[in-house]
Design an enzyme around this catalytic site. Structure first.
Site: not given
Ligand code: ATR
Length: 278
Positions: A108, A72
């Protein structure tokens, strides 16, 4: 004259480990529901092989992909364009590929906030306890800053990482107190307690005791497998308000879907597919 045919589209999730990912189930269910000629695959890219992995995805003209542990943060290096959601958090989980131009987003943060909003839980002016200071915790801090929480206590096993995340929190306007996870006390001060450590994934005991919370405390675990972690079980014993990790997983998937396809995601079909995966 040539007529333009509907071209089928391909999507993926990249990470390592990836074989237990539920993202292919969720997105495939959405394609079926909306009759989209698309496929979604899980593609294992080990740490240290991200550059080559991205090149092969470009070669097969992938239309978009999700990024998960451990890429990520490193994935930021390979983006041509960066959405604001990603630049604040410093991590990416959703990428679009427009003729070789990769643009990164982070869903997210909104995915984390979605279940809180759905349950109409007030965040503004509340005190938050966040356990963990890794990649996922960064998106959560950004979410609480956006919703104007009063303060966030960041409790982590490694104090240095809590200190670093606390600096980010302050930079984006959220008052923050870093501490070690085993020094946490006075839980009754906090309206929302979030587990953003990976503790629970292997059925470990709850990272902290939840004995002093009550039925007004919101307890949110971002670990989604198993669904009922020990942390969640202990919160249920105190009759707390529970938010499960699968709810965040679903929230981030819905938003990624909408970025890629530009239409409203079929939430219920996606939820059904996700819950069937447990
Ligand atoms: P993610 O991207 O899912 O956030 P990560 O960046 O590897 O994953 O972060 C994992 C988090 O879980 C960290 O806060 C980590 O604490 P450290 O910073 O001290 O490593 C926390 N964590 C992992 N195992 C733990 C354990 N056994 N006890 C307490 N915290 C733990």
């Amino acid at each position: 004259m040539l007529t333009r045919k509907n071209v089928s589209k391909t999507f993926a999730v990249i990470g390592d480990p990836i074989d237990h990912s539920l993202s292919p189930n969720i997105h495939s269910a959405a394609f079926r529901e909306l009759n989209l000629d698309c496929s979604y695959i899980a593609y294992r890219i080990p740490k240290g092989e991200l550059k080559e992995g991205i090149e092969s995805l470009k070669k097969i003209k992938i239309n978009g992909f999700n990024v998960t542990i451990p890429h990520k943060i490193e994935m930021m290096k390979y983006l041509d364009k960066i959405d604001e959601s990603c630049s604040i958090i410093g991590a990416v989980n959703t990428v679009t590929n427009n003729e070789g131009i990769l643009k990164g987003y982070n869903t997210d943060m909104e995915g984390f906030l979605d279940p809180l909003k759905k349950k109409k839980i007030k965040i503004q002016d509340t005190r938050i306890l966040l356990l963990g200071a890794g990649g996922a915790a960064r998106a959560i801090v950004a979410g609480f800053a956006k919703e104007k929480a009063k303060s966030i206590t960041i409790a982590n096993r490694t104090l240095e990482k809590a200190n670093n995340l606390s600096i980010l929190a302050k930079k984006i306007g959220l008052s923050s107190i870093p501490t070690e996870i085993n020094k946490i006390e006075n839980l009754e001060e906090f309206k929302i307690i979030v587990n953003a450590t990976s503790v629970g994934l292997k059925n470990e005991q709850s990272p902290i005791s939840l004995k002093s919370i009550n039925s007004n405390t919101v307890v949110y675990d971002i670990v989604y497998l198993p669904m009922n972690t020990n942390f969640i079980k202990k919160a249920k014993e105190q009759k707390a308000i529970i938010i499960y990790g699968y709810e965040m997983l679903l929230g981030q998937a819905v938003r990624a879907f909408e970025i890629w396809h530009g239409v409203e995601a079929p939430y219920n079909a996606m939820k059904k597919a996700l819950l069937g995966g447990f």
